[in-house]
Enzyme design. Sequence first.
Site, PDB file in Angstrom:
ATOM      1  N   HIS A 156       0.835  -1.228   0.000  1.00 15.00           N
ATOM      2  CA  HIS A 156       0.000   0.000   0.000  1.00 15.00           C
ATOM      3  C   HIS A 156       0.860   1.265   0.000  1.00 15.00           C
ATOM      4  CE1 HIS A 156      -3.330  -2.717   1.263  1.00 15.00           C
ATOM      5  NE2 HIS A 156      -2.388  -3.259   2.021  1.00 15.00           N
ATOM      6  N   SER A 277      14.602  22.170 -16.345  1.00 19.08           N
ATOM      7  CA  SER A 277      13.354  22.900 -16.535  1.00 19.08           C
ATOM      8  C   SER A 277      13.667  24.194 -17.276  1.00 19.08           C
ATOM      9  CB  SER A 277      12.729  23.201 -15.169  1.00 19.08           C
ATOM     10  OG  SER A 277      11.900  24.347 -15.253  1.00 19.08           O
ATOM     11  N   LYS A 283      16.136  22.718 -11.158  1.00 19.69           N
ATOM     12  CA  LYS A 283      15.510  21.405 -11.338  1.00 19.69           C
ATOM     13  C   LYS A 283      16.315  20.399 -12.142  1.00 19.69           C
ATOM     14  CE  LYS A 283      11.571  20.411 -10.806  1.00 19.69           C
ATOM     15  NZ  LYS A 283      10.172  20.023 -10.992  1.00 19.69           N
ATOM     16  N   GLU A 290       9.679   9.059 -16.520  1.00 21.95           N
ATOM     17  CA  GLU A 290       8.277   9.440 -16.756  1.00 21.95           C
ATOM     18  C   GLU A 290       7.820   9.007 -18.157  1.00 21.95           C
ATOM     19  OE1 GLU A 290       7.360  13.564 -14.774  1.00 21.95           O
ATOM     20  OE2 GLU A 290       9.460  13.463 -15.345  1.00 21.95           O
TER      21      GLU A 290
END
Length: 462
Positions: A156, A277, A283, A290
């Site tokens: 979980h 970024s 960043k 992804e």
Amino acid sequence: MQKMWSGRFTEAASSLLDEFNASIMFDRELYREDIEGSLAHATMLQEQGILTQEELGSITKGLAQVKEEIESGVFVWELSDEDLHMAIEKRLTAIIGEAGKKLHTARSRNDQVAVDFRRYVLRKNKEIMELTHDLIRALHTIAQDHSDTLIPGMTHLQHAQPVNFAFHMLAYGAMFKRDYERFEDSFRRNNVSPLGCAALAGTPHNINRHSTAEKLGFDSVSTNCLDTVSDRDFALEILFNISMSMMHISRLAEEMVMWSSYEFKFITFSDAYSTGSSIMPQKKNPDVAELLRGKSGRTFGNLMGLLTVMKGLPLAYNKDTQEDKEGVFDSVKTIEISLNILKEAMLTMNVHKENMESACKVGHLSATDLADYLVQYCDIPFREAHFITGKAVAKSEELGIDLSDIPFAELKAIDARIKENVMPFLSIKHSMNARTSEGGTAAVRTMEQLSHLNTWLEANQK
Ligand code: ARG
């Protein structure tokens, strides 16, 4: 311009039809398979006395020239030729004359496209197996360094029990090994030659299907022509196998996205596999992970697309099946680059062992061990042991410490039956190493899994 099939037609085709009907913009991907298929077919026709030695000679030479023209980029692909089969045959006839017109004896585009596409799929099956093997090897390499690195095992997405990082990597090793075997299994089942089925019913010419099958590397010939010219199970299988593997890739990618966040800080991707970024200078983004997660979507779509194309088709060939190719090309391209970049990103990432281990000191990961101790050493029934452990967890929370650091006196105060020998059972490492059942995370069991995987990798080396 006259179509090859226009004998019975009196009006010319509309350019709209040409555009709608053609597959030539994408099926040229199959040119190697098409030329090899034609060569095998022509050779067999000569063996059977259907073509002369001279005719075969000029077909062979002509096809070599066509191949050369395609590979050097001078071949002219025209929409009005409809598909690569007709474009190649037309060019062949332009180069060698009359003999070119005999190539299509005892053959139809229906068995021709079936043989071309099937061989393309089989070739890609093998390539994907090799890339999968490389990825499993990379997982094994990472695992080898981390059989002693603790990481919180989760259910979980909550801290559950400590495991080692090698065990976690080996879980993916097991998934990708199944994927490999699935591709292998599909290869075996589908390595069957469609050539010689002609349009749907076979041919009256005295052909030898076994000869072409052998020349093209098939294990056997298909048993029913009606099925063969309309069967696209082999394409659906590779689409499913790719989808399943992309689903596994996506799960691993998701973990990598989390692990590379500030909240986890378990891994850092190398700069070579990270992105920045356009606005936030600080960043470093896990775009690779992804995209690996995101690209699974298109492969599932390609599978659903072809299943839907096929589901209502009466026997035998229907033009609908021309829709089988683009999705497969897309899925193949997607998984090939995905397997490659995942492997590279993993081999170059930094694993922050210390952060993984300190995460194990949060969430009372050895709670199950305390309950098991109470059962094994204090003769307390498990349900009661569970309750007592709950009290110890609550006490630790109150003291602001992890259960693995609770002083013995606190435990004794909760239940007088608890003895001093409980203390080692609270240690995180002890907890990991206690799980010695087959397939468990204990270092000894992990080493066993590493060694089995290595044996398999070696046995399946190309
Ligand atoms: N371009 C077609 C395809 O990809 C080739 C087979 C065409 N056969 C036919 N009878 N129209 O499926």
